[in-house]
Enzyme design. Structure first.
Site, mmCIF file in Angstrom:
data_model
loop_
_atom_site.group_PDB
_atom_site.id
_atom_site.type_symbol
_atom_site.label_atom_id
_atom_site.label_comp_id
_atom_site.label_asym_id
_atom_site.label_seq_id
_atom_site.Cartn_x
_atom_site.Cartn_y
_atom_site.Cartn_z
ATOM 1 N N ALA B 102 0.817 -1.212 0.000
ATOM 2 C CA ALA B 102 0.000 0.000 0.000
ATOM 3 C C ALA B 102 0.855 1.269 0.000
ATOM 4 O O ALA B 102 0.442 2.296 -0.543
ATOM 5 C CB ALA B 102 -0.946 0.001 1.196
ATOM 6 N N THR B 103 2.031 1.215 0.587
ATOM 7 C CA THR B 103 2.889 2.406 0.563
ATOM 8 C C THR B 103 3.243 2.767 -0.875
ATOM 9 O O THR B 103 3.128 3.935 -1.288
ATOM 10 C CB THR B 103 4.167 2.174 1.390
ATOM 11 O OG1 THR B 103 3.811 2.138 2.779
ATOM 12 C CG2 THR B 103 5.177 3.291 1.187
ATOM 13 N N ASN B 182 -5.993 3.645 10.277
ATOM 14 C CA ASN B 182 -5.230 2.536 10.846
ATOM 15 C C ASN B 182 -5.157 2.566 12.365
ATOM 16 O O ASN B 182 -4.991 1.536 12.997
ATOM 17 C CB ASN B 182 -3.816 2.516 10.258
ATOM 18 C CG ASN B 182 -3.152 3.870 10.291
ATOM 19 O OD1 ASN B 182 -3.711 4.860 9.806
ATOM 20 N ND2 ASN B 182 -1.974 3.952 10.870
ATOM 21 N N SER B 230 -3.482 -3.474 0.359
ATOM 22 C CA SER B 230 -2.306 -4.107 0.965
ATOM 23 C C SER B 230 -2.547 -5.599 1.158
ATOM 24 O O SER B 230 -3.657 -6.002 1.526
ATOM 25 C CB SER B 230 -2.032 -3.451 2.322
ATOM 26 O OG SER B 230 -1.110 -4.233 3.053
ATOM 27 N N GLY B 231 -1.549 -6.407 0.960
ATOM 28 C CA GLY B 231 -1.683 -7.848 1.163
ATOM 29 C C GLY B 231 -1.665 -8.254 2.623
ATOM 30 O O GLY B 231 -2.509 -9.012 3.085
ATOM 31 N N CYS B 356 6.059 7.523 24.000
ATOM 32 C CA CYS B 356 7.205 6.654 24.278
ATOM 33 C C CYS B 356 7.311 5.505 23.285
ATOM 34 O O CYS B 356 8.364 4.917 23.120
ATOM 35 C CB CYS B 356 7.111 6.097 25.691
ATOM 36 S SG CYS B 356 7.605 7.306 26.908
#
Lengths: 134, 432
Positions: B102-103, B182, B230-231, B356
């Site tokens: 997807a990126t 996400n 995306s896979g 953090c």
């Protein structure tokens, strides 16, 4: 990120969790950090007549490293004079807990908390001395 | 989690463990650690792996070899996968381009379309809660001279359609708005966005990495022109994704990767046949099981959420509850820092919006965009459940989180102040 055994031990079995009476003249309270930054430490010391720290308590909002740093700090200040406790360095805390570089600020916060508690105690003493002199 | 769906192989023997004072016998005890991070990635479904295996070994041909059996066999497999991907989004197979994930799809959609249109249009619209790869592609376009509007989101995480309408100009080339977030799992109003874009003659791209296989998607009904897939978010392999590129009316884009002209010239490079097969199979399974799985996950998600709400004070849900995929719960446990909490529940694999846990030491920009205050953003946990999550997993997780939250609150100075009625905002904190 893998944490050291010391750090995990202090996180899982924190020493000296709790609160001392903050209005007590022999108690110094340090409150450092900020909620918006994700860590706040409250460290309290109770100073005995011999000038040594006879008890210490903490409460911490923060990550495991912050909790462990403050737990260790309370353990280390106990039995020390104020001057000795003031000498505790953040680098010693970081080293003892093997803090990773991104967590060094937790040890700095613990050192700040010790100093703030000592300052609060001394301020209270000055006020008390001032009142006694009147 | 039991990926192979079998706990009767005799190898999974558990010691009796005390949970919440109750002895759990071996059969009720979930396998530890429990994976609750399904928005980060998913395990490959064993059925997907089975489908892929022959294409590593005996069916290893180059799908672009046109002159022999090995090539034809691989090509056939790739084209079947393309049909499977197209089917789950209501597209035509010719509109599906395989990418590395997807990126890459998001990069190709944004830069590809913007570059192709750069002489006519120079404006891109997106939202502040997009995935980093969309935001960073937009930043890159800004450096090249494009103008980018970053739409804010409302408190529930959804965009305001009126603000979208107002942001579109005659220089706008593309609107890129994610289907499902996400971090908080909220579903944007895709059909409404698509309608607005179509009416205004602007391309609509959606990053659907978290949406495909989880909610019904139809590129035609929703007027979507480009969609990133995306896979590894849908029980397929990592390293494969797809970009849907509409053919009617045709969306044109500049390629990012040049070479042999594969994928209709939009993405050169030999296709990874096993990965394509894996993505296709993952889509086929997800399409078939979507409705029943959504029902099951909604039950598990609500079971978790209700327990937290009933048994812990000051727990806050981040993002809309109704417009949300079933597998996501994002909660702030006030007065308990997220990473500190994660350390206390180390049998549970979760994510946090706490500073953090991020490389930047900043709390989640998505939560901040909702108007969640920084101190609450630091206390958030993302619980992502999926295909292999069981009711035992969820119940175990709830007990451990509640136990840990209570323990950490008892040692939180902020919780103590709140109990004493001290307003934390009234204190002069030294920001560090």
């Amino acid at each position: 990120m893998a944490y050291s055994q010391q750090l995990i031990d202090h996180y899982e079995n924190p020493r000296n969790v709790g609160s001392l009476e903050k209005t007590d003249g022999t108690v110094g309270t340090g409150l450092v950090g900020a909620p918006a930054c994700g860590d706040v430490m409250k460290l309290q010391i109770k100073v005995g007549v011999d000038g040594r720290i006879e008890d210490a308590k903490f409460k911490t909002f923060g990550c495991g490293s912050a909790i462990a740093s403050s737990s260790l700090a309370t353990e280390w200040v106990k039995g020390k004079t104020l001057d000795e406790a003031e000498q505790i360095k953040n680098t010693e805390i970081a080293q003892h807990l093997s803090l990773p570089p991104v967590k060094i600020h937790c040890s700095i916060l613990a050192e700040d908390a010790i100093k703030a508690a000592i300052k609060d105690y001394r301020d209270k003493q000055q006020v008390a001395d001032g009142k006694a002199a009147e | 989690m039991s990926v192979n769906g079998s706990s009767t192989n005799g190898q999974q023997v558990h010691e009796p463990v005390q949970v919440n004072g109750l002895r759990q016998d071996g059969q009720n005890q979930p396998q530890l650690p429990i994976y609750l991070d399904y928005q980060a990635t998913t395990p490959c479904d064993p059925r997907v792996v089975q489908a892929m295996l022959p294409y590593f070994t005996e069916k290893f041909g180059n799908p672009h070899s046109r002159n022999h059996h090995f090539g034809w066999e691989a090509e056939e497999a790739v084209e079947k996968a393309r049909r499977q991907v197209a089917s789950i989004i209501g597209a035509d197979e010719k509109e599906v381009i395989f990418t590395s994930g997807a990126t890459e799809s998001n990069n190709l959609a944004l830069k590809g379309v913007a570059h192709f249109q750069k002489d006519r249009k120079n404006h891109v619209i997106t939202t502040v809660t997009e995935h980093k790869c969309v935001l960073d592609s937009c930043r890159h376009l800004e450096m090249e001279g494009f103008k980018v509007t970053y739409l804010p989101v409302q408190q529930n995480g959804l965009i305001d359609l009126e603000q979208l309408k107002a942001a579109i100009t005659d220089k706008t080339v593309i609107v890129s708005i994610m289907a499902v977030n996400n971090e908080i799992g909220v579903i944007q109003p895709l059909a409404e966005i698509g309608k607005i874009c179509r009416e205004r003659g602007v391309y609509f791209h959606t990053d659907a990495a978290q949406a495909v296989g989880k909610i019904p998607l139809d590129v035609n009904a929703m007027n979507i022109d480009l969609m990133s897939i995306s896979g590894h978010k849908i029980y397929g392999p990592k390293g494969i994704g797809a970009l849907y590129v509409r053919r009617k009316p045709r969306v044109r884009l500049d390629a990012l990767i040049h070479g042999g002209g594969q994928e209709r010239g939009m993405r050169s490079g030999t296709l990874a046949t096993p990965l394509c097969v894996g993505l296709g199979e993952a889509c086929a399974i997800a399409e078939k099981e979507m409705a029943s799985e959504a029902e099951r996950l909604t039950y598990l998600r609500d079971r978790m959420y209700n327990q937290f709400k009933e048994r812990l004070p000051e727990v806050f849900l981040n993002g809309d509850l109704d417009q949300r995929i079933p597998g996501n719960l994002n909660l702030s446990f006030a007065y308990v820092e997220g990473e500190g909490l994660m350390m206390g529940i180390k049998d549970l694999a979760v994510s946090s919006g706490s500073a953090c846990t991020s490389a930047s030491l900043e709390p989640s920009y998505v939560l901040r965009a909702l108007g969640v205050e920084e101190e609450l953003a630091h206390t958030s946990l993302r619980l992502g459940i999926g295909r292999f999550t069981t009711e035992q997993d969820v119940d175990y997780a709830v007990e451990h989180i509640i136990e840990s939250v209570n323990k950490l609150r008892s040692m939180s100075p902020l919780w103590e102040m709140a109990q004493e009625g001290i307003d934390i905002k009234s204190i002069q904190w030294a920001e560090h």
